[in-house]
Design a protein around this motif. Structure first.
Motif, mmCIF file in Angstrom:
data_model
loop_
_atom_site.group_PDB
_atom_site.id
_atom_site.type_symbol
_atom_site.label_atom_id
_atom_site.label_comp_id
_atom_site.label_asym_id
_atom_site.label_seq_id
_atom_site.Cartn_x
_atom_site.Cartn_y
_atom_site.Cartn_z
ATOM 1 N N GLY A 109 0.785 -1.227 0.000
ATOM 2 C CA GLY A 109 0.000 0.000 0.000
ATOM 3 C C GLY A 109 0.814 1.273 0.000
ATOM 4 O O GLY A 109 0.253 2.375 -0.024
ATOM 5 N N SER A 110 2.142 1.157 0.023
ATOM 6 C CA SER A 110 2.988 2.353 0.003
ATOM 7 C C SER A 110 3.855 2.358 -1.249
ATOM 8 O O SER A 110 4.125 1.309 -1.841
ATOM 9 N N ARG A 111 4.266 3.536 -1.648
ATOM 10 C CA ARG A 111 5.130 3.689 -2.817
ATOM 11 C C ARG A 111 6.578 3.674 -2.332
ATOM 12 O O ARG A 111 6.970 4.503 -1.508
ATOM 13 N N ARG A 112 7.331 2.729 -2.844
ATOM 14 C CA ARG A 112 8.703 2.562 -2.396
ATOM 15 C C ARG A 112 9.646 2.665 -3.589
ATOM 16 O O ARG A 112 9.257 2.403 -4.726
ATOM 17 N N TYR A 113 10.881 3.024 -3.301
ATOM 18 C CA TYR A 113 11.855 3.292 -4.357
ATOM 19 C C TYR A 113 13.063 2.372 -4.211
ATOM 20 O O TYR A 113 13.512 2.072 -3.105
ATOM 21 N N ARG A 114 13.562 1.952 -5.389
ATOM 22 C CA ARG A 114 14.754 1.104 -5.432
ATOM 23 C C ARG A 114 15.678 1.609 -6.528
ATOM 24 O O ARG A 114 15.284 2.430 -7.364
ATOM 25 N N LEU A 115 16.912 1.102 -6.531
ATOM 26 C CA LEU A 115 17.856 1.475 -7.581
ATOM 27 C C LEU A 115 17.360 1.008 -8.935
ATOM 28 O O LEU A 115 16.793 -0.078 -9.060
ATOM 29 N N GLY A 116 17.633 1.809 -9.985
ATOM 30 C CA GLY A 116 17.154 1.494 -11.320
ATOM 31 C C GLY A 116 18.208 0.849 -12.200
ATOM 32 O O GLY A 116 19.397 0.767 -11.845
ATOM 33 N N PHE A 117 17.772 0.442 -13.382
ATOM 34 C CA PHE A 117 18.644 -0.327 -14.271
ATOM 35 C C PHE A 117 19.659 0.538 -15.016
ATOM 36 O O PHE A 117 20.604 0.007 -15.600
ATOM 37 N N ALA A 118 19.483 1.850 -15.006
ATOM 38 C CA ALA A 118 20.497 2.705 -15.635
ATOM 39 C C ALA A 118 21.845 2.533 -14.952
ATOM 40 O O ALA A 118 22.896 2.656 -15.587
ATOM 41 N N LEU A 119 21.819 2.223 -13.660
ATOM 42 C CA LEU A 119 23.062 2.014 -12.925
ATOM 43 C C LEU A 119 23.775 0.740 -13.375
ATOM 44 O O LEU A 119 25.005 0.656 -13.340
ATOM 45 N N VAL A 120 22.988 -0.255 -13.796
ATOM 46 C CA VAL A 120 23.581 -1.491 -14.303
ATOM 47 C C VAL A 120 24.394 -1.196 -15.559
ATOM 48 O O VAL A 120 25.516 -1.673 -15.736
ATOM 49 N N HIS A 121 23.817 -0.384 -16.436
ATOM 50 C CA HIS A 121 24.509 -0.023 -17.671
ATOM 51 C C HIS A 121 25.804 0.725 -17.369
ATOM 52 O O HIS A 121 26.858 0.442 -17.958
ATOM 53 N N LEU A 122 25.741 1.677 -16.435
ATOM 54 C CA LEU A 122 26.949 2.417 -16.080
ATOM 55 C C LEU A 122 27.994 1.497 -15.460
ATOM 56 O O LEU A 122 29.195 1.652 -15.702
ATOM 57 N N GLY A 123 27.532 0.538 -14.657
ATOM 58 C CA GLY A 123 28.470 -0.412 -14.072
ATOM 59 C C GLY A 123 29.176 -1.247 -15.124
ATOM 60 O O GLY A 123 30.378 -1.500 -15.030
ATOM 61 N N ASP A 124 28.430 -1.662 -16.142
ATOM 62 C CA ASP A 124 29.034 -2.412 -17.241
ATOM 63 C C ASP A 124 30.089 -1.578 -17.960
ATOM 64 O O ASP A 124 31.163 -2.064 -18.311
ATOM 65 N N ARG A 125 29.744 -0.306 -18.207
ATOM 66 C CA ARG A 125 30.689 0.566 -18.890
ATOM 67 C C ARG A 125 31.939 0.789 -18.050
ATOM 68 O O ARG A 125 33.059 0.800 -18.568
ATOM 69 N N ALA A 126 31.754 0.976 -16.756
ATOM 70 C CA ALA A 126 32.905 1.194 -15.872
ATOM 71 C C ALA A 126 33.811 -0.027 -15.856
ATOM 72 O O ALA A 126 35.038 0.088 -15.910
ATOM 73 N N ALA A 127 33.202 -1.211 -15.766
ATOM 74 C CA ALA A 127 33.994 -2.449 -15.750
ATOM 75 C C ALA A 127 34.750 -2.634 -17.059
ATOM 76 O O ALA A 127 35.874 -3.129 -17.075
ATOM 77 N N ALA A 128 34.119 -2.238 -18.173
ATOM 78 C CA ALA A 128 34.778 -2.380 -19.472
ATOM 79 C C ALA A 128 35.915 -1.380 -19.630
ATOM 80 O O ALA A 128 36.953 -1.678 -20.221
ATOM 81 N N ASP A 129 35.716 -0.169 -19.075
ATOM 82 C CA ASP A 129 36.729 0.878 -19.224
ATOM 83 C C ASP A 129 37.931 0.642 -18.309
ATOM 84 O O ASP A 129 39.047 1.038 -18.612
ATOM 85 N N ILE A 130 37.686 0.038 -17.149
ATOM 86 C CA ILE A 130 38.761 -0.233 -16.198
ATOM 87 C C ILE A 130 39.052 -1.720 -16.220
ATOM 88 O O ILE A 130 38.281 -2.515 -15.698
ATOM 89 N N GLY A 131 40.128 -2.131 -16.865
ATOM 90 C CA GLY A 131 40.466 -3.537 -16.979
ATOM 91 C C GLY A 131 40.829 -4.128 -15.631
ATOM 92 O O GLY A 131 41.227 -3.421 -14.694
ATOM 93 N N VAL A 132 40.702 -5.436 -15.529
ATOM 94 C CA VAL A 132 40.987 -6.109 -14.266
ATOM 95 C C VAL A 132 42.439 -5.903 -13.853
ATOM 96 O O VAL A 132 42.745 -5.805 -12.666
ATOM 97 N N SER A 133 43.351 -5.778 -14.819
ATOM 98 C CA SER A 133 44.757 -5.587 -14.454
ATOM 99 C C SER A 133 44.970 -4.239 -13.783
ATOM 100 O O SER A 133 45.777 -4.120 -12.851
ATOM 101 N N GLN A 134 44.251 -3.199 -14.244
ATOM 102 C CA GLN A 134 44.363 -1.892 -13.610
ATOM 103 C C GLN A 134 43.858 -1.928 -12.180
ATOM 104 O O GLN A 134 44.450 -1.326 -11.284
ATOM 105 N N LEU A 135 42.746 -2.616 -11.974
ATOM 106 C CA LEU A 135 42.201 -2.738 -10.624
ATOM 107 C C LEU A 135 43.111 -3.571 -9.726
ATOM 108 O O LEU A 135 43.253 -3.293 -8.538
ATOM 109 N N ALA A 136 43.698 -4.609 -10.304
ATOM 110 C CA ALA A 136 44.436 -5.583 -9.499
ATOM 111 C C ALA A 136 45.832 -5.124 -9.092
ATOM 112 O O ALA A 136 46.330 -5.549 -8.049
ATOM 113 N N MET A 137 46.474 -4.267 -9.884
ATOM 114 C CA MET A 137 47.878 -3.941 -9.624
ATOM 115 C C MET A 137 48.125 -3.364 -8.230
ATOM 116 O O MET A 137 49.060 -3.798 -7.533
ATOM 117 N N PRO A 138 47.323 -2.390 -7.752
ATOM 118 C CA PRO A 138 47.570 -1.906 -6.384
ATOM 119 C C PRO A 138 47.389 -3.006 -5.339
ATOM 120 O O PRO A 138 48.111 -3.051 -4.338
#
Length: 279
Positions: free
Chosen positions: A76-105
């Motif tokens: 009976g109440s209107r509730r809010y959750r994270l949307g799917f646009a964030l999924v797309h941005l997450g995919d882009r971020a993961a693609a732009d930052i390779g695992v080797s860049q993340l892993a080196m530090p």
């Protein structure tokens, strides 16, 4: 609970450049990210980020229009959750930052912590483990292979870490291609033997090459996963067998798992800490 409004704005930049409306919109997203699957009401969001209900509602409508937030009716109440646009941005971020860049530090910290040379590797298209990054430990001992060199997956900690996440049929197919030659008297040379080992690897979260590729040399590895639970890479450390007990090896395995989980989290994986299982 500390509200998002209490978080300092623009910690890594000067306050005069921070836009309050943008900061509050990010507070909304962080509040929704920290809540459960049921989401939050306008009133709850307003309380958490420290604004009026009308301001919270305006922020939510802006985010709704761009699909960064979705709204649902629940009880009976209107509730809010994270949307799917964030999924797309997450995919882009993961693609732009390779695992080797993340892993080196993380690799540098791993080497500093253990005093051992650390490596990052992937499985190539033919099933071989290939190191793509390395951090050398101080000292004169050099026992890690060169970058780009193929390693047999059945007798390497890197290869076994990644194979443990694959379906058995896929493992058998890879082994049929790479073969299972006997490198030392400790090498597992049949799929059945290896499968038993891979079950343990999957349970405890780390793998051993215990003199299976080279006599006197031990390698410990742990897989890195993405948010879908797929193994995308693995990290390892290599050392000499002399003086190492089983307890030492498992303690090192737990350390490898911890660092691998940190990189996995950076890739969006939902990490479930595991208790080390004794082999």
């Amino acid at each position: 609970m500390t509200s998002a409004a209490q978080t300092p704005i623009a910690q890594n930049t000067e306050d005069r450049y921070a836009l309050r409306s943008v900061s509050r919109a990010l507070d909304v997203l962080e509040a929704l990210g920290a809540c459960g699957s049921e989401g939050l009401t306008v009133a709850e969001i307003a309380t958490i980020i420290g604004v009026s209900k009308s301001t919270a509602f305006a922020l939510l409508q802006t985010l709704l229009a761009r699909s960064y937030v979705i709204d649902v009716r629940l009880g009976g109440s209107r509730r809010y959750r994270l949307g799917f646009a964030l999924v797309h941005l997450g995919d882009r971020a993961a693609a732009d930052i390779g695992v080797s860049q993340l892993a080196m530090p993380v690799l540098r910290e791993l080497t500093e912590t253990t005093g051992l040379t650390s490596r990052l590797a992937v499985l190539d298209d033919e099933g071989y483990a290939v190191a793509i990054a390395r951090v050398e430990a101080a000292g004169i001992v050099r026992i890690a292979s060169a970058l780009g060199q193929r390693e047999l997956p059945h007798c390497s900690a890197l290869g076994k870490s990644l194979m443990a996440l694959l379906p058995p049929a896929r493992v058998v197919k890879l082994l049929a291609h790479t073969g299972m030659p006997q490198r030392t008297q400790f090498t597992r040379t049949t799929p059945a033997e290896l499968m038993r080992d891979l079950i343990l690897v999957a349970e405890r979260g780390y793998a051993f090459d215990d003199e299976e590729d080279n006599i006197g040399v031990v390698c410990v590895g742990s897989a890195i996963t993405n948010r879908d639970g797929e193994g995308v890479a693995a990290i390892s450390v290599t050392t000499l067998k002399t003086g190492l007990s089983d307890n030492d090896l498992h303690a090192l395995g737990g350390t490898l798992r911890m660092y691998a989980e940190r990189i996995s989290s950076m890739l969006g994986a939902q990490v479930q800490p595991q208790l080390a299982t004794r082999g």
